[in-house]
Design a protein around this motif. Structure first.
Motif, PDB file in Angstrom:
ATOM      1  N   ALA A  40     -63.172-145.597 -23.714  1.00 22.32           N
ATOM      2  CA  ALA A  40     -61.918-144.684 -23.545  1.00 22.32           C
ATOM      3  C   ALA A  40     -60.001-145.633 -23.753  1.00 22.32           C
ATOM      4  CB  ALA A  40     -62.013-144.442 -22.243  1.00 22.32           C
ATOM      5  N   SER A  41     -60.323-147.168 -22.474  1.00 26.06           N
ATOM      6  CA  SER A  41     -59.341-147.670 -22.266  1.00 26.06           C
ATOM      7  C   SER A  41     -58.250-147.926 -23.130  1.00 26.06           C
ATOM      8  CB  SER A  41     -59.326-148.533 -21.495  1.00 26.06           C
ATOM      9  OG  SER A  41     -59.401-148.432 -19.733  1.00 26.06           O
ATOM     10  N   LEU A  42     -59.454-148.692 -24.235  1.00 25.77           N
ATOM     11  CA  LEU A  42     -58.968-148.920 -26.001  1.00 25.77           C
ATOM     12  C   LEU A  42     -58.771-148.426 -26.535  1.00 25.77           C
ATOM     13  CD1 LEU A  42     -59.052-151.445 -28.276  1.00 25.77           C
ATOM     14  CD2 LEU A  42     -61.109-150.281 -28.442  1.00 25.77           C
ATOM     15  N   GLN A  65     -58.806-138.616 -27.975  1.00 25.48           N
ATOM     16  CA  GLN A  65     -60.795-138.723 -28.094  1.00 25.48           C
ATOM     17  C   GLN A  65     -60.670-139.221 -27.102  1.00 25.48           C
ATOM     18  OE1 GLN A  65     -60.591-141.299 -31.807  1.00 25.48           O
ATOM     19  NE2 GLN A  65     -59.838-139.235 -32.583  1.00 25.48           N
ATOM     20  N   ALA A  66     -60.117-140.427 -25.992  1.00 24.31           N
ATOM     21  CA  ALA A  66     -60.228-141.631 -25.046  1.00 24.31           C
ATOM     22  C   ALA A  66     -59.960-140.224 -23.778  1.00 24.31           C
ATOM     23  CB  ALA A  66     -58.529-141.757 -25.266  1.00 24.31           C
ATOM     24  N   GLU A  67     -59.997-139.052 -23.443  1.00 20.49           N
ATOM     25  CA  GLU A  67     -60.104-137.953 -22.515  1.00 20.49           C
ATOM     26  C   GLU A  67     -61.780-137.697 -22.756  1.00 20.49           C
ATOM     27  OE1 GLU A  67     -57.259-134.546 -20.173  1.00 20.49           O
ATOM     28  OE2 GLU A  67     -57.154-134.596 -22.431  1.00 20.49           O
ATOM     29  N   ALA A  68     -62.176-137.402 -23.691  1.00 16.43           N
ATOM     30  CA  ALA A  68     -63.443-137.186 -23.579  1.00 16.43           C
ATOM     31  C   ALA A  68     -63.988-137.661 -23.431  1.00 16.43           C
ATOM     32  CB  ALA A  68     -63.616-136.623 -24.851  1.00 16.43           C
ATOM     33  N   MET A  69     -64.457-139.300 -23.066  1.00 14.25           N
ATOM     34  CA  MET A  69     -64.622-140.276 -22.838  1.00 14.25           C
ATOM     35  C   MET A  69     -64.803-141.028 -21.703  1.00 14.25           C
ATOM     36  SD  MET A  69     -64.778-142.538 -25.694  1.00 14.25           S
ATOM     37  CE  MET A  69     -65.320-141.462 -27.020  1.00 14.25           C
ATOM     38  N   ALA A  70     -63.396-140.633 -21.112  1.00 14.13           N
ATOM     39  CA  ALA A  70     -62.918-141.374 -20.338  1.00 14.13           C
ATOM     40  C   ALA A  70     -63.887-141.174 -18.722  1.00 14.13           C
ATOM     41  CB  ALA A  70     -61.379-140.516 -19.537  1.00 14.13           C
ATOM     42  N   ALA A  71     -64.105-142.695 -18.292  1.00 10.21           N
ATOM     43  CA  ALA A  71     -64.314-142.530 -17.221  1.00 10.21           C
ATOM     44  C   ALA A  71     -63.943-143.042 -16.008  1.00 10.21           C
ATOM     45  CB  ALA A  71     -66.420-142.329 -17.330  1.00 10.21           C
ATOM     46  N   GLY A  72     -64.220-143.185 -14.883  1.00 11.07           N
ATOM     47  CA  GLY A  72     -63.675-144.063 -13.648  1.00 11.07           C
ATOM     48  C   GLY A  72     -62.337-144.342 -13.689  1.00 11.07           C
ATOM     49  N   ALA A  73     -61.413-144.708 -12.838  1.00 12.49           N
ATOM     50  CA  ALA A  73     -60.417-144.585 -12.500  1.00 12.49           C
ATOM     51  C   ALA A  73     -59.096-145.302 -13.696  1.00 12.49           C
ATOM     52  CB  ALA A  73     -60.382-145.127 -11.197  1.00 12.49           C
ATOM     53  N   THR A  74     -59.754-146.754 -13.906  1.00 13.76           N
ATOM     54  CA  THR A  74     -58.946-146.676 -15.023  1.00 13.76           C
ATOM     55  C   THR A  74     -58.582-146.369 -15.904  1.00 13.76           C
ATOM     56  OG1 THR A  74     -59.689-149.286 -13.836  1.00 13.76           O
ATOM     57  CG2 THR A  74     -58.390-149.163 -16.429  1.00 13.76           C
ATOM     58  N   PRO A  75     -60.042-146.352 -16.973  1.00 17.71           N
ATOM     59  CA  PRO A  75     -59.218-145.484 -17.835  1.00 17.71           C
ATOM     60  C   PRO A  75     -58.254-144.069 -17.543  1.00 17.71           C
ATOM     61  CG  PRO A  75     -62.133-145.447 -18.090  1.00 17.71           C
ATOM     62  CD  PRO A  75     -61.496-146.436 -17.137  1.00 17.71           C
ATOM     63  N   ARG A  76     -58.834-143.316 -16.898  1.00 15.44           N
ATOM     64  CA  ARG A  76     -57.949-141.916 -16.459  1.00 15.44           C
ATOM     65  C   ARG A  76     -56.301-143.043 -16.015  1.00 15.44           C
ATOM     66  NH1 ARG A  76     -60.124-137.495 -17.152  1.00 15.44           N
ATOM     67  NH2 ARG A  76     -62.898-137.518 -16.012  1.00 15.44           N
ATOM     68  N   ALA A 105     -49.623-141.923  -8.791  1.00 12.48           N
ATOM     69  CA  ALA A 105     -50.638-141.817  -7.291  1.00 12.48           C
ATOM     70  C   ALA A 105     -52.306-142.161  -7.748  1.00 12.48           C
ATOM     71  CB  ALA A 105     -50.241-140.238  -7.169  1.00 12.48           C
ATOM     72  N   ALA A 106     -52.676-142.037  -8.490  1.00 16.49           N
ATOM     73  CA  ALA A 106     -54.117-142.124  -8.909  1.00 16.49           C
ATOM     74  C   ALA A 106     -54.056-144.031  -8.783  1.00 16.49           C
ATOM     75  CB  ALA A 106     -54.586-141.892 -10.517  1.00 16.49           C
ATOM     76  N   ALA A 107     -53.057-144.764  -9.500  1.00 19.02           N
ATOM     77  CA  ALA A 107     -53.560-145.967  -9.312  1.00 19.02           C
ATOM     78  C   ALA A 107     -53.131-146.250  -8.344  1.00 19.02           C
ATOM     79  CB  ALA A 107     -52.377-146.698 -10.126  1.00 19.02           C
ATOM     80  N   ARG A 108     -52.099-146.005  -7.121  1.00 22.63           N
ATOM     81  CA  ARG A 108     -52.718-146.272  -5.556  1.00 22.63           C
ATOM     82  C   ARG A 108     -53.693-146.232  -5.131  1.00 22.63           C
ATOM     83  NH1 ARG A 108     -49.901-150.130  -3.840  1.00 22.63           N
ATOM     84  NH2 ARG A 108     -48.986-148.860  -2.324  1.00 22.63           N
ATOM     85  N   ASN A 109     -54.321-144.791  -4.934  1.00 26.69           N
ATOM     86  CA  ASN A 109     -55.164-144.268  -4.771  1.00 26.69           C
ATOM     87  C   ASN A 109     -56.390-144.923  -4.862  1.00 26.69           C
ATOM     88  OD1 ASN A 109     -56.825-142.167  -3.048  1.00 26.69           O
ATOM     89  ND2 ASN A 109     -57.579-141.842  -5.006  1.00 26.69           N
ATOM     90  N   SER A 110     -56.431-145.528  -6.035  1.00 21.98           N
ATOM     91  CA  SER A 110     -57.236-146.237  -6.816  1.00 21.98           C
ATOM     92  C   SER A 110     -57.337-148.271  -6.432  1.00 21.98           C
ATOM     93  CB  SER A 110     -57.990-146.476  -7.773  1.00 21.98           C
ATOM     94  OG  SER A 110     -57.306-146.246  -8.866  1.00 21.98           O
ATOM     95  N   LYS A 111     -56.234-148.259  -5.539  1.00 22.56           N
ATOM     96  CA  LYS A 111     -55.961-149.857  -5.690  1.00 22.56           C
ATOM     97  C   LYS A 111     -55.516-150.995  -7.285  1.00 22.56           C
ATOM     98  CE  LYS A 111     -57.973-149.374  -0.999  1.00 22.56           C
ATOM     99  NZ  LYS A 111     -56.881-149.283  -0.367  1.00 22.56           N
TER     100      LYS A 111
END
Length: 289
Positions: A40-42, A65-76, A105-111
């Motif tokens: 997803a990140s790729l 396509q990435a959104e369909a498989m994005a799992a976890g903080a980093t790819p989102r 906001a998401a990046a700060r929340n997930s450090k």
């Protein structure tokens, strides 16, 4: 997966087409590895490379396509960032701002410090004036206080951005202070091209403060160092040498530098399109027909 390369190492920002091709070659390997977060990140980075080539429709399709498989903080977070970049590059900064704010906001929340810095710096790009200053300052504070080397690598770029925000606002001394702080960071990183840019910014800010002789000396030293290191010729350096000489009343001596600047910068079709008045002025100062 340890056999899949770190995504940022795949980037050549001077050649997004080559970067896209390199990343697409990795897609089957990532699929076989079963690493959905990496894949997803790729895909988000492939979408970014498409956007840098002006293929915004294709970029958005890749992000779907990435959104369909994005799992976890980093790819989102990466997905939000790249949606924002595509909107901004295609001329919709208002839509981009929404995605950058979500990414921040998401990046700060997930450090995720490095991605938080990226999001803050993009928020600065779509902002103006004091708001841009605040976001650049926030990004720099996160980078300087982070233990993450990826976040800390942002410091020189952020100081450059902050310096130009000061410069555009007429605060040339503060601009020079930021540019000077970036130089040792670029030296530490060991990228000769980026170091040349950092030193150029310092000299450029000296010209703005009226220290033209000193600016000229520094620009000439940068030129000599670049030639000794085998770096490609730099039209912006030639332009600045010409500007300094012109201000010192040495127009005849300035003319060949303007001619060289015009020759080199004319190779950049994007600059000719976005700054036609600048190119016309260079042509005139060069004495071209």
């Amino acid at each position: 997966m340890t056999d899949l390369p770190e995504l940022d190492s795949l980037w050549d920002y001077q050649d997004p087409a080559r970067t896209e091709a390199r990343m697409r070659e990795l897609v089957p390997k990532a699929e076989r590895a079963g690493d959905r977060a990496y894949l997803a990140s790729l895909l988000t980075q492939i979408g970014r490379a498409q956007g840098l080539q002006g293929n915004f429709e294709g970029g958005h399709a890749t992000l779907e396509q990435a959104e369909a498989m994005a799992a976890g903080a980093t790819p989102r977070v990466r997905l939000m960032l790249e949606r924002g970049r595509l909107h901004n590059s295609s001329g919709d900064p208002s839509a981009a701002r929404v995605h950058f704010a979500e990414a921040w906001a998401a990046a700060r929340n997930s450090k995720e410090d490095a991605l938080a810095v990226d999001a803050a710096h993009m928020l600065a790009i779509v902002a103006e004036g004091e708001e841009a200053m605040r976001w650049n300052t926030t990004a720099l504070e996160v980078a300087e206080n982070s233990a993450d080397p990826k976040a800390r690598r942002w410091r020189a770029s952020l100081l450059n951005n902050l310096g130009w925000t000061h410069h555009d606002g007429g605060d040339f001394e503060s601009a020079r202070g930021c540019f000077e702080r970036a130089v040792p960071l670029r030296q530490e990183a060991g990228d000769a091209r980026e170091l040349r840019i950092a030193r150029w910014c310092v000299a450029r800010s000296l010209r703005s403060t009226g220290r033209v002789e000193e600016a000229l000396r520094q620009q000439r030293d940068i030129l000599e160092s670049s030639q000794a290191q085998g770096l490609e010729p730099d039209g912006y350096g030639s332009e600045e040498i010409g500007e300094c000489l012109r201000l010192l009343g040495r127009q005849a001596e300035a003319r060949p530098h303007f001619a060289e600047a015009f020759r080199l910068l004319s190779l950049d079709s994007g600059l000719a399109k976005t700054e036609p008045e600048r190119m016309a002025r260079l042509r005139e100062l060069a004495g071209a027909d």
